[in-house]
Design a protein around this motif. Structure first.
Motif, PDB file in Angstrom:
ATOM      1  N   ARG A  81       1.082  -1.566   0.713  1.00 39.70           N
ATOM      2  CA  ARG A  81       0.362   0.073  -0.419  1.00 39.70           C
ATOM      3  C   ARG A  81       1.089   1.293  -0.339  1.00 39.70           C
ATOM      4  O   ARG A  81       0.490   2.292  -0.746  1.00 39.70           O
ATOM      5  CB  ARG A  81      -1.213   0.082   1.327  1.00 39.70           C
ATOM      6  N   TYR A  82       1.862   1.424   0.969  1.00 43.50           N
ATOM      7  CA  TYR A  82       3.079   2.576   0.828  1.00 43.50           C
ATOM      8  C   TYR A  82       3.560   2.977  -0.176  1.00 43.50           C
ATOM      9  O   TYR A  82       3.680   3.764  -0.905  1.00 43.50           O
ATOM     10  CB  TYR A  82       3.865   1.853   1.739  1.00 43.50           C
ATOM     11  N   CYS A  85       1.457   4.208  -3.052  1.00 39.89           N
ATOM     12  CA  CYS A  85       0.783   5.289  -2.313  1.00 39.89           C
ATOM     13  C   CYS A  85       1.440   6.643  -3.235  1.00 39.89           C
ATOM     14  O   CYS A  85       2.080   7.152  -3.422  1.00 39.89           O
ATOM     15  CB  CYS A  85       0.646   5.618  -0.847  1.00 39.89           C
ATOM     16  N   GLN A  88       1.360   6.916  -6.930  1.00 42.55           N
ATOM     17  CA  GLN A  88       0.713   7.510  -7.339  1.00 42.55           C
ATOM     18  C   GLN A  88       0.849   8.933  -6.850  1.00 42.55           C
ATOM     19  O   GLN A  88       0.010   9.700  -7.950  1.00 42.55           O
ATOM     20  CB  GLN A  88      -0.465   7.047  -7.095  1.00 42.55           C
ATOM     21  N   CYS A  89       1.580   9.456  -5.661  1.00 43.30           N
ATOM     22  CA  CYS A  89       1.347  10.593  -5.144  1.00 43.30           C
ATOM     23  C   CYS A  89       2.544  11.231  -6.105  1.00 43.30           C
ATOM     24  O   CYS A  89       2.899  12.605  -6.361  1.00 43.30           O
ATOM     25  CB  CYS A  89       2.102  11.114  -3.828  1.00 43.30           C
TER      26      CYS A  89
END
Length: 109
Positions: A81-82, A85, A88-89
């Motif tokens: 998940r990290y 993210c 995506q960021c």
């Protein structure tokens, strides 16, 4: 599996007792035979105790591995998940450049 090995060893000890009683009766006195049988029984009891200790130890180790597997799965999911993210960021190369933004403004004008 350990219990099966214990049963097999018990059968072997019983066979040894019978063999000793039938074959050694002419060679040994009844007192010597009973001492040997007592020794075999002590050996059997020792094996039973060792198997019980090993079984308890293995259960503890298996429980620790189960906990490890659960924690590893949780950490792996959080890491995934990290990384998602972060991926995506972060802006793409053109969006991050001030010069690229200036070129886009000029193009739009």
């Amino acid at each position: 599996e350990l219990e099966n090995q214990l049963v097999a060893k018990s059968k072997i000890l019983d066979e040894l007792k019978q063999s000793l009683a039938s074959n050694g009766s002419a060679e040994q006195t009844p007192e010597a035979q009973s001492l040997r049988i007592a020794e075999l029984c002590e050996m059997k009891d020792g094996i039973v105790n060792q198997v019980a200790q090993l079984k308890a130890s293995m259960e503890s180790i298996l429980e620790q591995w189960r906990a490890y597997d659960e924690i590893y799965a949780d950490v792996s999911l959080m890491t995934t998940r990290y990384l998602y993210c972060i991926d995506q960021c972060k802006p793409s190369g053109e969006e991050a450049s001030l010069e690229a933004l200036k070129k886009q403004v000029k193009t739009l004008q």
